[in-house]
Design an enzyme around this catalytic site. Structure first.
Site, short mmCIF file in Angstrom:
data_model
loop_
_atom_site.label_atom_id
_atom_site.label_comp_id
_atom_site.label_asym_id
_atom_site.label_seq_id
_atom_site.Cartn_x
_atom_site.Cartn_y
_atom_site.Cartn_z
CG ASN A 45 -0.40 -0.23 2.53
OD1 ASN A 45 0.61 -0.89 2.66
ND2 ASN A 45 -1.03 0.33 3.54
CD GLU A 47 -1.61 4.86 4.65
OE1 GLU A 47 -2.32 3.95 5.10
OE2 GLU A 47 -1.06 5.72 5.38
CB CYS A 56 -5.14 -1.43 -1.74
SG CYS A 56 -6.56 -0.60 -1.00
CD GLU A 58 -5.18 -5.94 -1.29
OE1 GLU A 58 -4.68 -4.79 -1.24
OE2 GLU A 58 -5.92 -6.39 -0.41
CB CYS A 89 -10.88 -2.79 0.37
SG CYS A 89 -10.17 -2.11 -1.14
CB CYS A 92 -8.42 -4.67 -3.75
SG CYS A 92 -7.32 -3.28 -3.39
ZN LIG Z 1 -7.94 -2.50 -1.36
#
Ligand SMILES: [Zn+2]
Length: 132
Positions: A45, A47, A56, A58, A89, A92
């Site tokens: 990830n 940010e 993210c 993935e 999530c 993703c």
């Molecule tokens: Zn995600």
């Protein structure tokens, strides 16, 4: 996927997690996506101070694979900061389903046993090309 292949992918996801850039949430995530070309595309990830710019692990792995010319995948391993294996999530899952309708997903925590699931189990009614 054999148990040994899953173990190896989890090792790579855990290593990728160490490279996560998560100064805001402190929630480090790593992913290791196995392409049909045999290459393991790692992601973490990343940010951003503008939170919406965050991506993210993935999706980082999927974007990395596609940008490298690989659009078919055999499996993905994901390691989060949760003490138990946690799912990706919804965003993703949707992105992964674009390229693999029943991708095996190996969920893992920083330590301990992993859990095998799939896109189809986690996102049974994905919005796909034929829905357009
Ligand atoms: Zn995600």
């Amino acid at each position: 996927m054999t148990r040994a292949e899953c173990d190896a992918l989890v090792v790579r996801a855990r290593a990728a997690r160490q490279r996560a850039y998560a100064p805001y949430s402190k929630y480090l995530v790593g992913a290791a996506l196995l392409g049909v070309d045999g290459v393991i595309y790692e992601g973490c990830n990343v940010e951003n101070a503008s939170y919406g710019g965050t991506i993210c692990a993935e999706r980082t792995a999927v974007v990395r694979a596609v940008a490298s010319g690989c659009r078919e995948f055999r499996a993905i391993a994901i390691t989060t900061s949760s003490p138990k294996p946690a799912p990706p999530c919804g965003f993703c899952l949707q992105v992964m389903s674009e390229f693999a309708s029943d991708l095996p997903i190996i969920l893992s925590a920083p330590k301990g046993a992993w859990k095998l699931t799939s896109i189809r189990k986690l996102l049974p009614m994905a919005f796909v090309k034929k829905d357009l």
